[in-house]
Design an enzyme around this catalytic site. Sequence first.
Site, PDB file in Angstrom:
ATOM      1  N   SER A   1      -9.681   1.758   3.168  1.00 15.64           N
ATOM      2  CA  SER A   1      -8.821   2.559   2.338  1.00 15.64           C
ATOM      3  C   SER A   1      -7.786   1.718   1.575  1.00 15.64           C
ATOM      4  O   SER A   1      -7.138   2.245   0.661  1.00 15.64           O
ATOM      5  CB  SER A   1      -8.089   3.610   3.172  1.00 15.64           C
ATOM      6  OG  SER A   1      -7.304   2.978   4.151  1.00 15.64           O
TER       7      SER A   1
ATOM      8  N   SER B   1      -9.947  -0.668   7.373  1.00 13.27           N
ATOM      9  CA  SER B   1      -9.390  -0.480   6.038  1.00 13.27           C
ATOM     10  C   SER B   1      -8.656  -1.640   5.402  1.00 13.27           C
ATOM     11  O   SER B   1      -8.249  -1.524   4.251  1.00 13.27           O
ATOM     12  CB  SER B   1      -8.457   0.735   6.049  1.00 13.27           C
ATOM     13  OG  SER B   1      -9.225   1.908   6.211  1.00 13.27           O
TER      14      SER B   1
ATOM     15  N   LYS C   1       0.867  -1.204   0.000  1.00 13.20           N
ATOM     16  CA  LYS C   1       0.000   0.000   0.000  1.00 13.20           C
ATOM     17  C   LYS C   1       0.888   1.234   0.000  1.00 13.20           C
ATOM     18  O   LYS C   1       1.918   1.279   0.712  1.00 13.20           O
ATOM     19  CB  LYS C   1      -0.882  -0.034   1.234  1.00 13.20           C
ATOM     20  CG  LYS C   1      -1.906   1.097   1.340  1.00 13.20           C
ATOM     21  CD  LYS C   1      -2.799   0.862   2.584  1.00 13.20           C
ATOM     22  CE  LYS C   1      -3.883   1.921   2.695  1.00 13.20           C
ATOM     23  NZ  LYS C   1      -4.748   1.677   3.879  1.00 13.20           N
TER      24      LYS C   1
END
Lengths: 497, 96, 479
Positions: A142, A166, A67
């Site tokens: 997210s 998330s 990420k």
Amino acid sequence: MSDVLALTALQAHEAMVAGDLDAGEYAATWREAAAADELNAYLWRDEDGGAGAIAVERPCIAPVAVKDIFCTEGVPTTAGSRILEGYRPPYTSTAVRRLLEAGAPVLGKTNMDEFAMGSSNENSAYGPVLNPWDRGRVPGGSSGGSAAVVAGGLAPWSIGTDTGGSIRQPAALCGIVGLKPTYGAISRYGMIAFASSLDQCGPLTRDVSDAALLLGILQGADPCDSTSVGLPEAPRLPDREDLSGLRFAVPADLARDAIEPGVRELFEATLATIERLGGEIAETSLPHAEHGISAYYVIAPAEASSNLARYDGVRYGMRAESAGDVIEMYEATRAQGFGAEVKRRVMLGTYALSSGYYDAYYGQAQKVRTKIAADFTAAFSEYDFVVTPTSPSVAFGLGEKTEDPLAMYLNDFFTVPMSLAGIPAISIPAGLAEPAGGGPRLPVGFQIAAPAFAEQKLLDAAYALEQGIGFDAGPSGAPYAGIGHKKRTGVGGEEDG
Amino acid sequence: MIEREQVLHVAKLARLGLTDEEVERMAGELSGILGHVDRIAELDLDGVEPTSHVVELENVWRADVPHESLDPEVALAQAPDPDDGAFRVPSPQAEA
Amino acid sequence: MAELEAVIGLEIHVQLATRTKMFCGCELSFGDEPNVHTCPVCLAHPGVLPVVNEEAIRSALKIAAALECEVAPRSIFHRKNYFYPDSPKAYQISQYDIPIAGAGRLGDVRIHRAHLEEDAAKMIHVGESGRIHGSGASLVDFNRGGTPLVEIVTEPDLRSAAEAAAWARLLRETVRQLGVSDVNMEEGSLRVDGNISVRPAGSAELGTKTELKNMNSFRFLERGIEAELTRQRELVEAGEKVVQETLHFHPEDGTLHPLRSKEEAHDYRYFPEPDLVPIAPTEAMLRGARESLPELPAARVERYREQVGLAEDVAALLAADPETAAYFEQAAEAAGRVEPRVVANWVTGELAAALRQEGGEASAAKSRVEPATLAALVAMVQEKKISHGSAKTVLAELVANGGDPAEIVEREGLAQISDGGELEAIVAVAVEANPKAAEQIRAGNQKAIGAIVGAVMKETKGRADGGEVNRLIKEKLGA
């Protein structure tokens, strides 16, 4: 070639260890697959191999998608924001360093909601990520990019971050496994901070065994992170046969009307599977969990408002052109560099901490947090796990919830209480369900939460349940089909069963 | 619930330059969110300790031993306006 | 109008002399090229985390022990949020309502609290940026950013500018002797701000206070506080109100300048620092801090007053500096039966004067006069072997060239004339030579004796015992 892509990370690891699979070729195959990204899941890919690589003798770990919230020296790191466009960190986060030291190359940096604020990956300054199951829908957020690459066959596994859900929520919406470990299990050093007391790194994988393998590489106390303790023991691969002797509690307070019928049905079906496997289902009460969203949407923005104050155009990142004094430079830089959701949360957080409001908001929210943690402790004195649907709905359409921030926040309803309590929780695919508005079926996640530092117990139970469920679907075109009903065997060979 | 004046005040504290349209929209959005969040204000939590730290740790520190600092070139490599080894910024206005 | 009294409290920042910064391992050193001691942590890059410097905790505990402060069993760090280019995180990690040290005392002033925090970076204004509408620019150097600080806040117990400066000196000396800081005001390792108000004498209520900053020497501290007290007194006497504000003292011209009020700047939005865990000093650490304390000035002053019987001002002078104190104690020991009080007066009086006369090193311990040597000299005076005046002459010689007092007395022929016959003869001559004075003495005017004593002293080159001379003159004149 596609055979290799069908291997789970653990299967690939075992093949590499046995000498049946060449690590370099395997990584190159994945880089090629990643290049075919049509989901806008990657913000940066390592095209030549070797990004930040540490020379490792006999590498045998599958490449990882990371990420874009993890600092990686010399590699672009944006946190999905315009304010860090072009930023290349002068250091590497501990999580990524551990991956590199284990011989796992970084495949690329995945797209995400800006500064991890969002539940749909529509808040990225670099465009939304598309759900591989239905490109008109969101992958969740997210860590939307990290989930999409695994589900979409663009990476064997990935790491993301979970602050209020998330990792778990996008894993659920994409039909994969997502684990948020106990707070403190994995170092936060180098992980761009959103809400310091809630953020945790975790794996997004095709199955529970891969999650255990990746967790083992990442976890550990770190002298650079004073809040890290690691796990009491290194996790071993799960191998539980069934769920006999285990007690699963469903919180009555969280049985809300907002759950889609399809999601509710699958939740009930999974409870039946648990019983079939010998587990016991009971009802419990988490009286304060319903206030989780309220407490979370005070605490997280408050900490974020402080963590994001350093983005001021002075030392790195974007600086807006402005003719005035330094205050005007700050205001212009942050106005231009931050997206709408980030601005909203920074404002909310600043307000909650400001003079006259601290006690009513931040102070009160931290007390609610204490109560939620106590509710879980009480539940765990009688039961082994607490279970809920991961998300109240399947993947929703792009743009469907962007008008009403509060509606978006309610997606985190089931995941936020575990973050507030700091306990570990995993989402595994429960099956496919029809969305409320009709249409092709989409993945639904089942969440299991355990007491702090009980990751091994959690992984063992999740593994047994995963085998019992036998989720065998994948988005069309993906190089694999769910985890199948593959029981993990020794080196080479799978068996149906 | 949140007035325009308050939005402007908070934006100033947060050094966020908002357009008029943003200020107005923000007032509505924040009011909506706070309306939901305000429910916790009704809870009776007298005597409950706020959670300021999630991990039960104390006394975590490091020895007073130097590490290698960044090469100043590296330190300034990302600076929007490096100037002779320092970070250049427009001056603050209010100085005695 | 009732008389107004000054109410002064001090806020002190001590820069610790640890090797590395408060929250990262960058080395502390001064005067280097800009930004050579930085790292992602102290530059506040995305994703970094602070880690506490253990030595800073130990230093803070030593300061707490020296100031007799209560140590919090568990203290935490807080974030103090504000935007400024010298604050890279846009928050300072400090301590708010649970500091490491609570109530204490030093001398006559109560300590309110002491806590740990980190220093800001350095900013230099460089004037016009060259752009037509530019407002000037600043350059930021992060070498200093992150230096550990201990902030000490006193109760408003001081009642005059002079008292404040004197106490600040005591604090400085006390902290210096702990070895935790250079505490140099000119260099910035000691910063002292004043909180100043006035009120009617005898009132228990506090008036509005102002904060006074930018005084980088004890003299400026005193002058600045004095100037502010004058300003406040004038306001109050004119019937006006004192406005709460922060002022800078400009030492060049002694003026006070209010800082433009940064209205929002004061909402620091404190909340507990989530990246750090609480500090719970162990019994061993507390004991270690207490045992590491040398005898500090305040305790030594008390001992000199109570046990040794010295006057307050003499005690303060001797106790301030450990080397001077050691010198005095060695001299007093060597002086045997001579009272320590007498030795003390010689050290702070004649010896100090002689050293100043000589120029150069003004410290007894660093002079050429050994403690035992001074002791011997003082003993000789006590035993009336030499006069006080002769002793001063000997002392000057010792300061200049060292040596042995008995030898110098011998060599210079400074032995006191105690032989009655010789002295009597000289007195007789002097009386003869001063008939007017003799007349006045016989008439009852004792003061006139001075002239004849003077003549005798001149004749004997100061070697006569003044008391004896007086006696002989009176005897001669039958007065």
